[in-house]
Design an enzyme around this catalytic site. Structure first.
Site, mmCIF file in Angstrom:
data_model
loop_
_atom_site.group_PDB
_atom_site.id
_atom_site.type_symbol
_atom_site.label_atom_id
_atom_site.label_comp_id
_atom_site.label_asym_id
_atom_site.label_seq_id
_atom_site.Cartn_x
_atom_site.Cartn_y
_atom_site.Cartn_z
ATOM 1 N N LYS A 1 0.844 -1.201 0.000
ATOM 2 C CA LYS A 1 0.000 0.000 0.000
ATOM 3 C C LYS A 1 0.878 1.249 0.000
ATOM 4 C CE LYS A 1 -1.693 1.582 4.010
ATOM 5 N NZ LYS A 1 -1.376 2.997 4.305
ATOM 6 N N ASN A 2 1.908 1.241 0.876
ATOM 7 C CA ASN A 2 2.682 2.466 1.085
ATOM 8 C C ASN A 2 3.690 2.748 -0.010
ATOM 9 O OD1 ASN A 2 1.142 2.840 3.309
ATOM 10 N ND2 ASN A 2 2.705 2.177 4.774
ATOM 11 N N CYS B 1 -5.192 12.377 12.282
ATOM 12 C CA CYS B 1 -5.877 11.094 12.146
ATOM 13 C C CYS B 1 -5.790 10.426 13.519
ATOM 14 C CB CYS B 1 -5.222 10.235 11.075
ATOM 15 S SG CYS B 1 -3.658 9.544 11.605
ATOM 16 N N ARG C 1 -0.073 14.343 12.410
ATOM 17 C CA ARG C 1 0.297 14.034 11.017
ATOM 18 C C ARG C 1 0.580 15.321 10.230
ATOM 19 N NH1 ARG C 1 -1.169 8.725 9.774
ATOM 20 N NH2 ARG C 1 0.322 8.879 8.090
ATOM 21 N N ASP D 1 4.413 0.308 11.946
ATOM 22 C CA ASP D 1 3.233 -0.365 11.383
ATOM 23 C C ASP D 1 3.135 -1.820 11.829
ATOM 24 O OD1 ASP D 1 3.336 1.373 8.175
ATOM 25 O OD2 ASP D 1 2.710 1.987 10.185
ATOM 26 N N ARG E 1 -8.671 -0.581 4.191
ATOM 27 C CA ARG E 1 -7.795 0.430 3.581
ATOM 28 C C ARG E 1 -6.476 -0.174 3.129
ATOM 29 N NH1 ARG E 1 -6.641 5.508 6.961
ATOM 30 N NH2 ARG E 1 -5.444 5.770 5.058
HETATM 31 C C1 EPZ Z 1 4.071 6.691 6.152
HETATM 32 O O1 EPZ Z 1 3.331 7.746 6.757
HETATM 33 C C2 EPZ Z 1 3.117 5.509 6.073
HETATM 34 N N1 EPZ Z 1 1.952 5.867 5.263
HETATM 35 C C3 EPZ Z 1 2.669 5.095 7.464
HETATM 36 O O2 EPZ Z 1 1.888 3.908 7.317
HETATM 37 C C4 EPZ Z 1 3.915 4.747 8.288
HETATM 38 O O3 EPZ Z 1 3.506 4.421 9.595
HETATM 39 C C5 EPZ Z 1 4.862 5.947 8.310
HETATM 40 O O4 EPZ Z 1 5.198 6.319 6.949
HETATM 41 C C6 EPZ Z 1 6.147 5.649 9.050
HETATM 42 O O5 EPZ Z 1 6.768 4.554 8.475
HETATM 43 C C7 EPZ Z 1 2.070 5.865 3.912
HETATM 44 O O6 EPZ Z 1 3.123 5.618 3.351
HETATM 45 C C8 EPZ Z 1 0.815 6.169 3.145
HETATM 46 P P1 EPZ Z 1 6.204 10.076 8.284
HETATM 47 P P2 EPZ Z 1 3.948 9.252 6.767
HETATM 48 O O7 EPZ Z 1 6.181 11.271 7.413
HETATM 49 O O8 EPZ Z 1 4.623 9.509 5.492
HETATM 50 C C9 EPZ Z 1 5.583 13.306 11.767
HETATM 51 C C10 EPZ Z 1 0.059 2.491 7.641
HETATM 52 O O9 EPZ Z 1 -0.482 1.938 8.620
HETATM 53 N N2 EPZ Z 1 5.765 14.283 10.699
HETATM 54 O O10 EPZ Z 1 7.442 9.241 8.348
HETATM 55 O O11 EPZ Z 1 2.879 10.167 7.222
HETATM 56 C C11 EPZ Z 1 4.273 12.534 11.602
HETATM 57 O O12 EPZ Z 1 3.222 13.246 12.225
HETATM 58 C C12 EPZ Z 1 0.503 3.942 7.739
HETATM 59 O O13 EPZ Z 1 0.268 1.931 6.544
HETATM 60 C C13 EPZ Z 1 5.814 15.633 11.027
HETATM 61 O O14 EPZ Z 1 5.690 16.017 12.194
HETATM 62 O O15 EPZ Z 1 5.016 9.083 7.936
HETATM 63 C C14 EPZ Z 1 4.569 11.239 12.308
HETATM 64 O O16 EPZ Z 1 4.381 11.414 13.702
HETATM 65 C C15 EPZ Z 1 0.286 4.509 9.119
HETATM 66 N N3 EPZ Z 1 5.973 16.548 10.030
HETATM 67 C C16 EPZ Z 1 6.049 11.006 12.013
HETATM 68 O O17 EPZ Z 1 6.586 12.296 11.662
HETATM 69 C C17 EPZ Z 1 6.105 16.169 8.719
HETATM 70 O O18 EPZ Z 1 6.266 17.047 7.849
HETATM 71 C C18 EPZ Z 1 6.310 10.020 10.890
HETATM 72 O O19 EPZ Z 1 5.744 10.564 9.752
HETATM 73 C C19 EPZ Z 1 6.039 14.794 8.399
HETATM 74 C C20 EPZ Z 1 5.883 13.864 9.408
#
Ligand code: EPZ
Length: 427
Positions: free
Chosen positions: A22-23, A117, A122, A308, A400
């Site tokens: 998915k990701n 979420c 996020r 995850d 999802r």
């Molecule tokens: C991706 O989310 C995945 N989703 C998530 O999978 C996964 O848990 C996550 O990466 C970490 O591996 C998809 O790829 C669609 P991040 P993403 O940017 O890109 C904070 C699942 O179950 N952050 O690495 O949103 C954020 O709030 C989902 O498949 C900021 O603060 O992850 C989070 O706490 C859940 N500012 C942390 O960093 C930013 O600009 C990690 O976010 C970006 C992120």
């Protein structure tokens, strides 16, 4: 209201093949915006998030032919809109992945501000900071983010405060069309990033270092459509490894369709809990664990233990002999699964980012609510090994990211079914 009903105690046998990740698929679909023409994606998972990303692309003017259940032909030639509308971003935060490619193709993007979420705020501040360094100007108005690179995208050095997956991906998809070279330092290293870079390079991009903390991108004038196979879903695979560890028959089960190296840390940590995984062609063979040892786990960016897989690991810990600690470092609110598992008899105490888990001998079936995608899947797994019947609601979360989750478990011998029950919210 549809729920998933699980009758515990039935052993699993045979093998299961996971779908495409998915990701990765969601970002690869967004990346087709960078190459006007028809891109073919294979091994695409048939899940609701992919359907939503399809709506986002069609909203902008793309056409999508479903060649077969797992093959999409995405033609972005006619794309003339550069907006991801609120109603779609609100459904799926990953819609923000179109920001980088829209800037790369059109030099502008209008994206509904993603709300929080169940996992937390996020934010996308790191996406914005990195893109500003590339020459993008941002405004916000009435819940929308307006991004504009009027003078064009100019390559530069960007350091990420945190190895954000989404920020790394958006920066890559903008930088491939920038003037000059971009270096992303402290880049995310997830296998899905490598998959995206691999497809973009096939399209004519010049990206080096994907999968390492430093990614170098030399901007190019144009990208062309290609055919690309989505990498296997390591998290779906890890979810079935847990199902096998807890409930396989003596001969174990096989989980295929993915690269075991993408689950290396999970396999290593599970081994210290007594879960034996053996690498086989295209996957893993896992045997039922006799005696689960407790563990301390910290979720971290790849190659660390993936967030995850945190709910699934918590389920295993809940049945260990002794006390485990799981620390969630990625999201500020990813322990809702714990409170549902406690309703099934687990002994878990949450202190901030730490979950203290005191292993119990068994769980008992109960009515539980999916808190999110991975927590929902883990609750179904909990039902597999609980005494009695478990009913999991809010199962739209599971759809999802898991293709045919119930059907795959039934094919392995589980007593699981979708059931429609009266909705308590409507008398
Ligand atoms: C991706 O989310 C995945 N989703 C998530 O999978 C996964 O848990 C996550 O990466 C970490 O591996 C998809 O790829 C669609 P991040 P993403 O940017 O890109 C904070 C699942 O179950 N952050 O690495 O949103 C954020 O709030 C989902 O498949 C900021 O603060 O992850 C989070 O706490 C859940 N500012 C942390 O960093 C930013 O600009 C990690 O976010 C970006 C992120």
């Amino acid at each position: 209201m549809d729920i998933i009903r699980v009758k515990g105690g039935h052993r699993l046998h045979g093998s299961v093949q996971v779908a495409g990740a998915k990701n990765s698929a969601l970002k690869l679909m967004a990346a087709t915006l960078l190459a006007p023409g028809a891109t073919t994606l294979t091994n695409v998972p048939n899940i609701s998030d992919v359907h939503v990303m399809g709506k986002v692309l069609k909203y902008m003017g793309a056409s999508i032919d479903v060649i077969d259940e797992h093959t999409l032909l995405i033609d972005t030639s006619a794309v003339s809109m550069w907006e991801a509308p609120y109603e779609l971003v609100a459904q799926m935060r990953a819609s923000t992945a179109v920001m980088g490619p829209l800037l790369g193709r059109f030099g502008k993007a209008k994206i509904a501000m993603p709300g929080g979420c169940n996992l937390g705020a996020r934010k996308i501040d790191m996406h914005i900071l990195g893109l500003e360094a590339l020459g993008v100007h941002f405004d916000t108005d009435h819940g929308y983010i307006y991004a504009d690179a009027a003078e064009g995208l100019v390559g530069t050095d960007v350091s990420l405060e945190f190895a954000s997956v989404g920020a790394t991906e958006n920066l890559i998809m903008a930088a491939v069309r920038a003037q000059g070279c971009t270096t992303i330092d402290n880049a995310a290293r997830e296998p899905e990033i490598v998959d995206l870079a691999c497809m973009l390079n096939k399209m004519g991009a010049k990206i080096e270092g994907a999968g390492t903390p430093v990614i170098k991108i030399e901007g190019v004038a144009e990208l062309h459509p290609v055919e690309h196979q989505v990498v296997g879903d390591r998290i779906e695979a890890g979810t079935f490894v847990v199902a096998g560890a807890l409930m396989a028959g003596a001969e174990g089960i096989e989980v295929t369709g993915f690269n075991p190296l993408h689950l290396d840390m999970v396999i290593k940590r599970f081994a210290s809990m007594g879960i034996e995984c053996e690498r086989i062609a295209g996957g893993i063979h896992v045997r039922p664990v006799e005696h689960i040892k407790p563990i301390d786990i910290q979720t971290l960016p790849f190659p660390g233990f993936p967030t995850d897989m945190q709910p699934q690991a918590m389920l295993v810990s809940a049945l260990a002999d002794g006390n485990s600690i799981i620390t969630e470092n990625i999201f500020e609110n990813r322990f809702m699964f714990a409170s549902e598992l406690v309703r099934m008899g687990a002994d878990i105490h949450i202190e901030g980012h730490h979950a203290m888990i005191h292993g119990v001998r068994s769980l008992s079936g109960a009515q539980v609510v999916s808190p999110d995608l991975r927590g929902g899947a883990a609750l179904v797994l909990a039902g597999l090994c609980a005494e009695g019947t478990t009913e999991v609601s809010a199962i739209h979360h599971i759809a999802r990211g898991y293709e045919r989750f119930v059907e795959k478990l039934v094919a392995l011998g589980a007593q699981v079914a979708y059931v429609t029950v009266p909705d308590p919210n409507f008398d």
